[in-house]
Design a protein around this motif. Structure first.
Motif, PDB file in Angstrom:
ATOM      1  N   THR A 125      65.882 149.141 -34.730  1.00 37.80           N
ATOM      2  CA  THR A 125      66.378 150.067 -33.710  1.00 37.80           C
ATOM      3  C   THR A 125      66.604 149.337 -32.398  1.00 37.80           C
ATOM      4  O   THR A 125      67.633 149.530 -31.736  1.00 37.80           O
ATOM      5  CB  THR A 125      65.382 151.225 -33.508  1.00 37.80           C
ATOM      6  OG1 THR A 125      65.263 151.946 -34.741  1.00 37.80           O
ATOM      7  CG2 THR A 125      65.831 152.168 -32.410  1.00 37.80           C
TER       8      THR A 125
ATOM      9  N   SER B 283      57.330 148.941 -38.470  1.00 41.50           N
ATOM     10  CA  SER B 283      57.701 147.965 -37.437  1.00 41.50           C
ATOM     11  C   SER B 283      59.111 147.427 -37.677  1.00 41.50           C
ATOM     12  O   SER B 283      59.845 147.161 -36.735  1.00 41.50           O
ATOM     13  CB  SER B 283      56.685 146.828 -37.354  1.00 41.50           C
ATOM     14  OG  SER B 283      56.703 146.036 -38.507  1.00 41.50           O
TER      15      SER B 283
ATOM     16  N   ASN C 197      61.453 150.002 -36.288  1.00 43.85           N
ATOM     17  CA  ASN C 197      61.433 149.923 -34.821  1.00 43.85           C
ATOM     18  C   ASN C 197      62.182 148.695 -34.313  1.00 43.85           C
ATOM     19  O   ASN C 197      62.963 148.778 -33.362  1.00 43.85           O
ATOM     20  CB  ASN C 197      60.001 149.924 -34.297  1.00 43.85           C
ATOM     21  CG  ASN C 197      59.322 151.264 -34.470  1.00 43.85           C
ATOM     22  OD1 ASN C 197      59.973 152.298 -34.518  1.00 43.85           O
ATOM     23  ND2 ASN C 197      58.016 151.246 -34.584  1.00 43.85           N
TER      24      ASN C 197
END
Length: 100
Positions: free
Chosen positions: A71, A65, A68
């Motif tokens: 990102t 996570s 992510n």
């Protein structure tokens, strides 16, 4: 308490920016008790992350996570930069036309 130590490959010259950011994102996850990282050797592009979690959460979940989330933050920064750069260029072009 779940723990993980994983190796994350990255470009050696950018390790500080990338991994301090990832470290910060992971550390600020609710179920993370500890997050630390170390560079294996300056000539290698590998980094060890150690993540301890609460409540039996597998440590790879905050890592996943965190990657992510980081990102998404990078996408937002890039989009904001490109939008502002386009606006700046448009302003600059209109200033050039007004000077002629």
């Amino acid at each position: 308490m779940a723990e993980i130590q994983t190796v994350h490959s990255t470009a050696a010259c950018l390790h500080t920016v990338q991994n301090v950011s990832l470290y910060y994102v992971i550390l600020n996850t609710q179920d993370v008790e500890f997050c630390g990282y170390s560079i294996t050797h300056p000539s290698e592009s590998k980094i060890n992350f150690r993540i301890q979690t609460r409540g039996g959460l597998p440590a790879y979940e905050p890592l996943r996570s965190g990657l992510n989330n980081l990102t998404e933050v990078c996408k937002h920064i890039l989009q904001t930069f490109e939008t502002r750069m386009k606006a700046f260029k448009n302003t600059e072009e209109s200033m050039e036309w007004s000077q002629h």
